[in-house]
Design a protein around this motif. Structure first.
Motif, short mmCIF file in Angstrom:
data_model
loop_
_atom_site.label_atom_id
_atom_site.label_comp_id
_atom_site.label_asym_id
_atom_site.label_seq_id
_atom_site.Cartn_x
_atom_site.Cartn_y
_atom_site.Cartn_z
N LEU A 106 -18.40 30.79 -44.17
CA LEU A 106 -17.07 31.13 -43.68
C LEU A 106 -17.04 31.04 -42.16
N SER A 107 -15.99 30.48 -41.62
CA SER A 107 -15.84 30.41 -40.16
C SER A 107 -14.36 30.56 -39.80
N LEU A 108 -14.14 31.13 -38.64
CA LEU A 108 -12.80 31.30 -38.11
C LEU A 108 -12.82 30.95 -36.63
N SER A 109 -11.91 30.07 -36.21
CA SER A 109 -11.81 29.72 -34.80
C SER A 109 -10.35 29.78 -34.38
N SER A 110 -10.13 30.23 -33.15
CA SER A 110 -8.76 30.38 -32.63
C SER A 110 -8.72 29.99 -31.17
N THR A 111 -7.61 29.40 -30.77
CA THR A 111 -7.35 29.14 -29.36
C THR A 111 -5.94 29.65 -29.04
N LEU A 112 -5.77 30.19 -27.86
CA LEU A 112 -4.48 30.69 -27.42
C LEU A 112 -4.33 30.40 -25.93
N THR A 113 -3.26 29.72 -25.57
CA THR A 113 -2.96 29.44 -24.17
C THR A 113 -1.66 30.12 -23.79
N LEU A 114 -1.71 30.94 -22.76
CA LEU A 114 -0.53 31.59 -22.19
C LEU A 114 -0.36 31.04 -20.78
N SER A 115 0.78 30.43 -20.50
CA SER A 115 0.90 29.76 -19.21
C SER A 115 2.29 29.94 -18.61
N ARG A 116 2.36 29.70 -17.33
CA ARG A 116 3.62 29.71 -16.59
C ARG A 116 3.64 28.40 -15.79
N ASN A 117 4.70 27.60 -15.99
CA ASN A 117 4.77 26.26 -15.39
C ASN A 117 6.08 26.14 -14.63
N ARG A 118 6.01 26.07 -13.32
CA ARG A 118 7.22 26.20 -12.52
C ARG A 118 7.32 25.13 -11.42
N ILE A 119 8.59 24.74 -11.16
CA ILE A 119 8.94 23.93 -9.98
C ILE A 119 9.65 24.86 -9.00
N GLY A 127 -11.58 29.53 -13.46
CA GLY A 127 -12.59 30.58 -13.52
C GLY A 127 -12.63 31.17 -14.91
N GLY A 128 -13.83 31.54 -15.36
CA GLY A 128 -13.88 32.05 -16.71
C GLY A 128 -15.18 32.72 -17.09
N TYR A 129 -15.21 33.13 -18.36
CA TYR A 129 -16.34 33.84 -18.94
C TYR A 129 -16.65 33.20 -20.28
N ARG A 130 -17.94 32.97 -20.54
CA ARG A 130 -18.37 32.41 -21.82
C ARG A 130 -19.37 33.35 -22.48
N THR A 171 -10.45 31.22 -26.23
CA THR A 171 -11.06 30.52 -27.37
C THR A 171 -12.07 31.45 -28.00
N ALA A 172 -12.02 31.58 -29.32
CA ALA A 172 -12.98 32.44 -30.03
C ALA A 172 -13.33 31.80 -31.36
N ALA A 173 -14.57 32.01 -31.76
CA ALA A 173 -15.04 31.48 -33.05
C ALA A 173 -16.12 32.38 -33.60
N ALA A 174 -16.11 32.55 -34.91
CA ALA A 174 -17.15 33.31 -35.59
C ALA A 174 -17.47 32.60 -36.89
N SER A 175 -18.76 32.54 -37.22
CA SER A 175 -19.17 31.91 -38.47
C SER A 175 -20.24 32.75 -39.14
N ALA A 176 -20.15 32.82 -40.44
CA ALA A 176 -21.13 33.54 -41.23
C ALA A 176 -21.92 32.51 -42.04
N SER A 177 -23.14 32.23 -41.58
CA SER A 177 -23.96 31.17 -42.17
C SER A 177 -23.11 29.91 -42.26
N LEU A 227 -21.27 34.06 -32.91
CA LEU A 227 -20.05 34.46 -32.22
C LEU A 227 -19.91 33.66 -30.94
N ARG A 228 -18.72 33.18 -30.69
CA ARG A 228 -18.46 32.43 -29.47
C ARG A 228 -17.11 32.84 -28.93
N PHE A 229 -17.05 33.09 -27.62
CA PHE A 229 -15.81 33.49 -26.98
C PHE A 229 -15.77 32.91 -25.58
N GLU A 230 -14.58 32.43 -25.19
CA GLU A 230 -14.40 31.94 -23.82
C GLU A 230 -13.01 32.31 -23.35
#
Length: 804
Positions: free
Chosen positions: A648-661, A578-581, A639-645, A596-599
């Motif tokens: 210049l552009s900046l993009s970032s991704t960040l994953t925070l997770s919990r992985n369990r048995i 589930g998410g938001y764009r 995920t986020a990205a911004a560009s000026a014409s 501007l882009r964000f997810e």
């Protein structure tokens, strides 16, 4: 220069249209169909706008000191394109899944000749590693902690994953990225695909795009560790408005960061196509041949730490000879276990595909393909002190002496064919609430596994190429799926996807340890998927989906168990996403200036009988696995990205997770090396699953034609097995890369581009992969033996590209 591109019939904006100035890609239209060229030099120029399914727009313009504004309408294409073949297996903003699209241009600016996983390093939840340490040769990719055995990979809809191991060995297709026209990474179960089920992600590759104009270009790279990449590419463009031919020849070689970690890779790509008003027919063949020195043993822990007491344990337990141990201390993190000069892996893979796309009327088209993949090769190894009887050889009697062991050289062979057909019937009207696809495939894989002794110090009665084991495998896989999206309300859309997949698998014969690996397995899976999307306003969307994925065990899950043990069970996954764009262009009087882009995407992947890595490897470097009755992965991908014409552009991704048995019971060994399973279960972390992964790219264009980029990657702690022991882990690491590309357009060629990639600028020492195993010592206490795959310290690749 700025403008708006729309559909000539409906007036709807066309986002993603490619804008070319004088034949050079100069951007793409945004969600509003708008584009901007910040600086058009004085003089006469050609502006070209292309979009799949439409006739290209070509317009001459004069560079002027004043602003220019263009409003253009594209006409529906006069010939059928490959769009139908691509969209049948792609996700979009109506399918309620998490995905990332990369274009030819996106891949080109990242491509210095490293393997494809390294070009995807900045996409969400991705971790990459290289056996030889520098991204050339054997590499691997994990997405959401899942290795490539759980990542469905297709090329033009044809499965790439090996049918038995589920792995995708991209080393067999060097420089494939140079022939890719578009690529989509779907995370999670995603949409129905051909081939093995996606248990972490799907990688959908397309090479089908035909470039309308003739071209010729070459890329040449040289860098650290004597790394070379040379290729030539060419295309005829549209001949007579109907025919195209495209091709590529490539060579990549490297000594590797790890000593004796060399690679010698060659490949070709050739495509010939016919495009009519309602018919597209395309034959594609591509091949790769690799020779790599075996680096899959890694580096023992004391070679990294210099711990002599620990090194003695490796000697006492027979993991290293005294001579190897001293060499490990001397060579350190670049140590290679092997010294035999032909300890190499040799494999060739030839692919043949025939694609048909047929228009069937308003909104209807059919995509179909026939395919054949031929693979063959061996890896050669020097063995010391092996029992002759294990190789089907009698003991050698010389007078009163009986020789039972010998040094020898063996080769383990694979000889296989993979063939079948795929189809997709698509209903995709330009206007309409309903889009649907009915598709499926039938594929068969045949593979002979056998070993030969090509030399022995004491050969007994054996012949040259003495065959000491043989088994053959046959796997048949067919599936059918139906998928549809329906725009119930102007803002609300729903999505449904149902797949039935049936597999039969049989193995007959013995493995190299003379273990009878006869196997009979049959599976039928039903994999439903559903989702919904809700538009909140301009450029904003909420989505949610539920999907089921099921997958059969791989070959080693059967063969690396005791004879007759077929207890490995199929895996079952329920995936909630589930998410938001948000995609929002900011405009001025000159057109879009800042985008501007964000997810934000939340996932919860609930497994039953997930096959997880134990941390051990078999003799060819394949991870050994065991079923975990209950486990899960959950997390948030930002995920986020911004560009000026285009400056210049900046993009970032960040994953925070919990992985369990859940209810994990650790296996240890007693003094007689018998496995002992812990009586009490506990919750523990899944192996090779970092809780934090991020990627950041800052890119700027201070001068026209000059692009600079900083790329930063972070990966948190990973465990080598499922015990969550601090003694068996990969330390967290952060890596900074720097990239520069400078292009000029002299009169005698279209473009000359100079490039430089400096990897690991901060000269970090880190390991991105490893494995572990343990036995009781003389005092009865468990001893752990860790092996790691160190990645290269600061290194560079410099390139020169010429387009004619």
């Amino acid at each position: 220069m700025s403008g708006i591109i729309t559909d000539a019939r409906t007036g709807a904006p066309l986002p993603g249209a490619t804008v070319l100035l004088d034949g050079t890609p100069s951007g793409a239209t945004d969600v509003a169909g708008a584009f901007t060229l910040p600086a058009v030099p004085a003089g006469l120029h050609e502006l070209r706008v292309t979009f799949l399914g439409y006739e290209p727009l070509v317009q001459r313009l004069q560079g002027q000191p004043t602003e220019q504004r263009l409003s253009a309408r594209l006409q529906a294409g006069g010939v059928l394109t490959a769009e139908a073949l691509v969209t049948a297996s792609r996700a979009n903003n109506r399918t309620a899944t998490a995905y990332t699209n990369l274009s030819r241009e996106d891949l080109a600016k990242r491509n210095f000749g490293q393997d494809l996983p390294y070009l995807l390093d900045q996409t969400p939840s991705v971790v990459v590693t290289s056996d030889a340490g520098a991204g050339v040769g054997y590499t691997d990719i994990r997405i959401r902690g899942t290795s490539n055995t759980g990542i469905n990979m297709t090329i033009n809809g044809v499965p790439l994953n090996d049918a038995e191991s589920h792995g995708s060995f991209l080393v067999n297709l060097p420089d494939l990225a140079s022939s890719i026209s578009s690529l989509q990474v779907q995370r999670g179960v995603g949409t129905s695909q051909n081939g093995g089920a996606a248990f972490g992600a799907s990688l959908n590759i397309s090479t089908l795009e035909a470039r309308p104009e003739a071209y010729a270009e070459t890329q040449n790279t040289f860098g650290s560790f004597n790394t070379w990449r040379n290729n030539v590419q060419f295309g005829t463009g549209l001949l007579g408005g109907r025919f195209t031919v495209d091709g590529r020849l490539s060579r990549i070689s490297s000594d590797g960061y790890v000593k004796r970690g060399a690679s010698d890779l060659k490949s070709y790509y050739l495509a010939a196509g016919y495009q009519g008003k309602n018919t597209l027919l395309k034959f594609i063949t591509f091949s790769g041949r690799e020779k790599t020195y075996q680096s899959w043993n890694g580096v023992p822990e004391p070679a990294l730490t210099g711990d002599r007491a620990l090194l003695q344990q490796y000697i006492d337990n027979g993991e290293l000879s005294p001579a190897d141990a001293e060499r490990a201390l001397r060579e350190g993190r670049r140590y290679s276990y092997y010294t035999y000069d032909n300890q190499t892996d040799n494999y060739q893979q030839n692919h043949y595909q025939l694609h048909l796309s047929q228009g069937l009327g308003e909104g209807w088209n059919l995509g179909a393909a026939l395919h054949l993949t031929r693979g063959f090769g061996y890896y050669e190894s020097y063995r010391t002190g092996r029992k002759l009887v294990e190789y089907g050889l009698p003991n050698l009697v010389l007078g009163d002496t009986t020789i039972k062991r010998s040094n020898l050289v063996d080769r383990k062979w694979l000889d296989n064919y993979f063939y079948g057909g795929t189809f997709a019937l698509n209903y995709q009207p330009r206007e309409g609430k309903l889009q649907a696809t009915l598709g499926g495939a039938w594929n068969q894989f045949r593979n002979d596994h056998y070993g030969e002794v090509i030399w022995a110090q004491y050969a007994s009665s054996g012949n040259t190429r003495q065959r000491y084991y043989f088994n053959d495998a046959r796997k048949t896989d067919y599936n059918a799926y139906a998928r549809a999206t329906w725009q119930v309300l102007p803002r609300l859309g729903v999505y449904a996807d149902m797949q039935v997949r049936h597999i039969t698998y049989r193995i007959d014969g013995v493995e190299d340890d003379q273990n009878d690996v006869t196997t009979r397995a049959r599976y039928t899976f039903f994999n439903p998927k559903a989702g919904a999307t809700l538009a909140l306003g301009e450029g904003q969307q909420l989505y949610a989906s539920y999907a089921v994925g099921q997958r059969e065990p791989v070959r080693s899950d059967f063969t690396d168990r005791p004879a007759g043990d077929q207890s490995a069970r199929a895996e079952h996954l329920q995936d909630f996403e589930g998410g938001y764009r948000l995609t929002l262009p900011t405009t001025s009087a000159l057109g879009p200036v800042t985008a501007l882009r964000f997810e934000a995407n939340y996932f919860y992947m609930k497994y039953r009988n997930q096959l997880v890595a134990t941390g051990q490897l078999n003799d060819v470097g394949t991870a050994l696995r065991t079923n975990a009755p209950r486990s899960y992965r959950t997390g948030l991908e930002l995920t986020a990205a911004a560009s000026a014409s285009d400056k210049l552009s900046l993009s970032s991704t960040l994953t925070l997770s919990r992985n369990r048995i859940l209810d994990f019971r650790e296996v240890t060994y007693d003094a007689d090396y018998n496995p002992v399973t812990a009586a009490e279960g506990r919750t523990t972390t899944i192996s090779y699953s970092p809780s934090v992964v991020s990627g950041h790219t800052l890119e700027g264009q201070p001068l026209r034609g000059l692009r600079l980029a900083l790329l930063y990657k972070t990966v948190s702690r990973q465990y080598l097995d499922n015990s969550a022991s601090e003694d068996r882990r990969l330390k967290p690491y952060q890596v900074l890369d720097f990239r520069v590309r400078y292009s000029i357009r002299p009169e005698f060629v279209k473009e000359i581009e100079l490039g430089l990639l400096v990897s690991n600028v901060l000269n970090r020492r880190y390991e991105a992969n490893g494995y572990t195993y343990g036995y009781p010592g003389a005092d009865g206490r468990q001893q752990t033996f860790n092996w790691y795959f160190p990645q290269a310290t600061r290194n560079f690749l410099a390139s020169v590209g010429v387009k004619f």
